[in-house]
Design a protein around this motif. Structure first.
Motif, PDB file in Angstrom:
ATOM      1  N   VAL A   1       0.653  -1.029   0.092  1.00 60.72           N
ATOM      2  CA  VAL A   1       0.287  -0.074  -0.182  1.00 60.72           C
ATOM      3  C   VAL A   1       1.104   1.316   0.318  1.00 60.72           C
ATOM      4  N   HIS A   2       0.412   2.677  -0.578  1.00 64.21           N
ATOM      5  CA  HIS A   2       0.726   3.848  -0.538  1.00 64.21           C
ATOM      6  C   HIS A   2       1.470   4.075   1.220  1.00 64.21           C
ATOM      7  N   GLY A   3       2.777   4.520   1.379  1.00 70.30           N
ATOM      8  CA  GLY A   3       3.922   4.558   2.419  1.00 70.30           C
ATOM      9  C   GLY A   3       4.429   2.934   2.516  1.00 70.30           C
ATOM     10  N   ALA A   4       4.168   2.197   2.052  1.00 70.40           N
ATOM     11  CA  ALA A   4       4.730   1.247   2.531  1.00 70.40           C
ATOM     12  C   ALA A   4       5.740   1.225   1.585  1.00 70.40           C
ATOM     13  N   ALA A   5       6.900  -0.568   2.047  1.00 68.12           N
ATOM     14  CA  ALA A   5       7.980  -0.493   1.571  1.00 68.12           C
ATOM     15  C   ALA A   5       7.549  -1.034  -0.025  1.00 68.12           C
ATOM     16  N   PRO A   6       8.358  -0.421  -0.795  1.00 70.33           N
ATOM     17  CA  PRO A   6       7.686  -0.958  -1.856  1.00 70.33           C
ATOM     18  C   PRO A   6       8.133  -2.404  -2.397  1.00 70.33           C
ATOM     19  N   GLY A   7       7.729  -2.853  -3.334  1.00 70.28           N
ATOM     20  CA  GLY A   7       8.334  -3.911  -3.378  1.00 70.28           C
ATOM     21  C   GLY A   7       9.243  -4.435  -4.679  1.00 70.28           C
ATOM     22  N   PRO A   8      10.027  -5.033  -5.600  1.00 71.16           N
ATOM     23  CA  PRO A   8      10.986  -5.392  -6.136  1.00 71.16           C
ATOM     24  C   PRO A   8      10.623  -4.012  -7.287  1.00 71.16           C
ATOM     25  N   ARG A   9      10.245  -3.831  -7.634  1.00 69.60           N
ATOM     26  CA  ARG A   9       9.601  -2.591  -8.098  1.00 69.60           C
ATOM     27  C   ARG A   9       9.054  -1.177  -7.377  1.00 69.60           C
ATOM     28  N   SER A  10       9.813  -0.270  -7.861  1.00 71.64           N
ATOM     29  CA  SER A  10       8.401   0.885  -6.968  1.00 71.64           C
ATOM     30  C   SER A  10       7.222   1.420  -8.045  1.00 71.64           C
ATOM     31  N   SER A  11       7.684   0.197  -9.134  1.00 65.23           N
ATOM     32  CA  SER A  11       5.787   0.483  -9.883  1.00 65.23           C
ATOM     33  C   SER A  11       4.484  -0.189  -8.769  1.00 65.23           C
ATOM     34  N   ASP A  12       5.304  -0.899  -8.163  1.00 65.56           N
ATOM     35  CA  ASP A  12       4.180  -2.195  -7.418  1.00 65.56           C
ATOM     36  C   ASP A  12       3.706  -1.429  -6.045  1.00 65.56           C
ATOM     37  N   ARG A  13       3.840  -0.019  -5.894  1.00 62.98           N
ATOM     38  CA  ARG A  13       3.561   0.399  -4.706  1.00 62.98           C
ATOM     39  C   ARG A  13       2.310   0.534  -4.941  1.00 62.98           C
ATOM     40  N   GLY A  14       0.893   0.526  -4.416  1.00 61.54           N
ATOM     41  CA  GLY A  14      -0.280   0.748  -4.093  1.00 61.54           C
ATOM     42  C   GLY A  14      -1.407  -0.308  -4.898  1.00 61.54           C
ATOM     43  N   ARG A  15      -0.146  -0.956  -5.322  1.00 58.49           N
ATOM     44  CA  ARG A  15      -1.609  -2.563  -6.208  1.00 58.49           C
ATOM     45  C   ARG A  15      -0.931  -4.287  -5.433  1.00 58.49           C
ATOM     46  N   LEU A  16      -2.470  -4.636  -5.917  1.00 55.36           N
ATOM     47  CA  LEU A  16      -2.899  -5.831  -5.110  1.00 55.36           C
ATOM     48  C   LEU A  16      -3.194  -7.135  -6.082  1.00 55.36           C
ATOM     49  N   GLY A  17      -2.421  -7.551  -5.222  1.00 59.02           N
ATOM     50  CA  GLY A  17      -2.582  -8.975  -6.563  1.00 59.02           C
ATOM     51  C   GLY A  17      -3.767 -10.855  -5.833  1.00 59.02           C
TER      52      GLY A  17
ATOM     53  N   THR B   1      -6.664 -11.128 -10.115  1.00 56.14           N
ATOM     54  CA  THR B   1      -6.701 -10.368 -10.444  1.00 56.14           C
ATOM     55  C   THR B   1      -6.082  -9.353  -9.493  1.00 56.14           C
ATOM     56  N   GLU B   2      -5.528  -8.453 -10.859  1.00 53.78           N
ATOM     57  CA  GLU B   2      -4.894  -7.137  -9.878  1.00 53.78           C
ATOM     58  C   GLU B   2      -5.912  -6.395  -9.139  1.00 53.78           C
ATOM     59  N   TRP B   3      -5.324  -4.776  -8.393  1.00 51.95           N
ATOM     60  CA  TRP B   3      -5.381  -3.544  -8.166  1.00 51.95           C
ATOM     61  C   TRP B   3      -5.007  -3.106  -8.188  1.00 51.95           C
ATOM     62  N   LYS B   4      -4.636  -1.535  -8.832  1.00 53.30           N
ATOM     63  CA  LYS B   4      -4.252  -0.573  -8.614  1.00 53.30           C
ATOM     64  C   LYS B   4      -4.949   0.358  -7.456  1.00 53.30           C
TER      65      LYS B   4
END
Length: 168
Positions: free
Chosen positions: A135-151, A165-168
């Motif tokens: 989620v926003h503000g949490a440590a990013p995943g392997p890519r910074s583009s992963d922030r704010g995404r749920l799978g 499915t995936e949500w942003k």
């Protein structure tokens, strides 16, 4: 543990690795359970609770067991009640062993990971679900583009059906 028999020492070392999972410990033609697992399994499976010498430090320890050739039905009862079962097999031939036969966990069975047709209820689905993301503000995943995404992934292991499915 000083004063415990070598077999009980081996059991406890393996049991330590599987935590709250009931350990089916192979001894010859039986899967044996000891200590708290034995008390729990005897109650839940309605089998006889007996005991075995645990060595000088422990004295007689609780034990119960089931024949290995009919273990599937007992495992199914435990899984239906929400328990997890770890299968510990002899991983070397008794005749080849120098001292105690080596044993190790070869399979862990949980209600969500059943794939054995003998353990599945053909009239019910058996789902396993995985959720991943940040989620926003949490440590990013392997890519910074992963922030704010749920799978979300869902699989029915009884039918092979899968959805994701995936949500942003």
């Amino acid at each position: 543990m000083d004063g415990a028999t070598p077999m009980i020492q081996q059991y406890r070392a393996i049991k330590e690795r599987c935590g709250d999972t009931i350990l089916f410990f192979r001894l010859g033609d039986f899967y044996e359970m000891f200590f708290e697992d034995a008390v729990l399994a005897a109650r839940e499976l309605e089998i006889t609770l007996t005991g075995r010498d645990g060595g000088k430090a422990l004295g007689r320890v609780p034990m119960c067991g089931v024949p290995y050739h009919s273990a599937t039905g007992y495992i199914q009862k435990l899984i239906e009640k929400g328990y997890k079962v770890a299968i510990c097999e002899q991983v070397e031939e008794a005749g080849q062993a120098k001292g105690l036969v080596r044993r190790d966990i070869v399979r862990v069975i949980t209600p969500g990971t059943l794939v054995d047709p003998a353990l599945l209820d053909e009239k019910r689905n058996n789902f396993i679900v995985a959720l991943s993301g940040s989620v926003h503000g949490a440590a990013p995943g392997p890519r910074s583009s992963d922030r704010g995404r749920l799978g979300l992934a869902v699989a029915d292991v009884s039918t092979g059906e899968f959805a994701a499915t995936e949500w942003k």
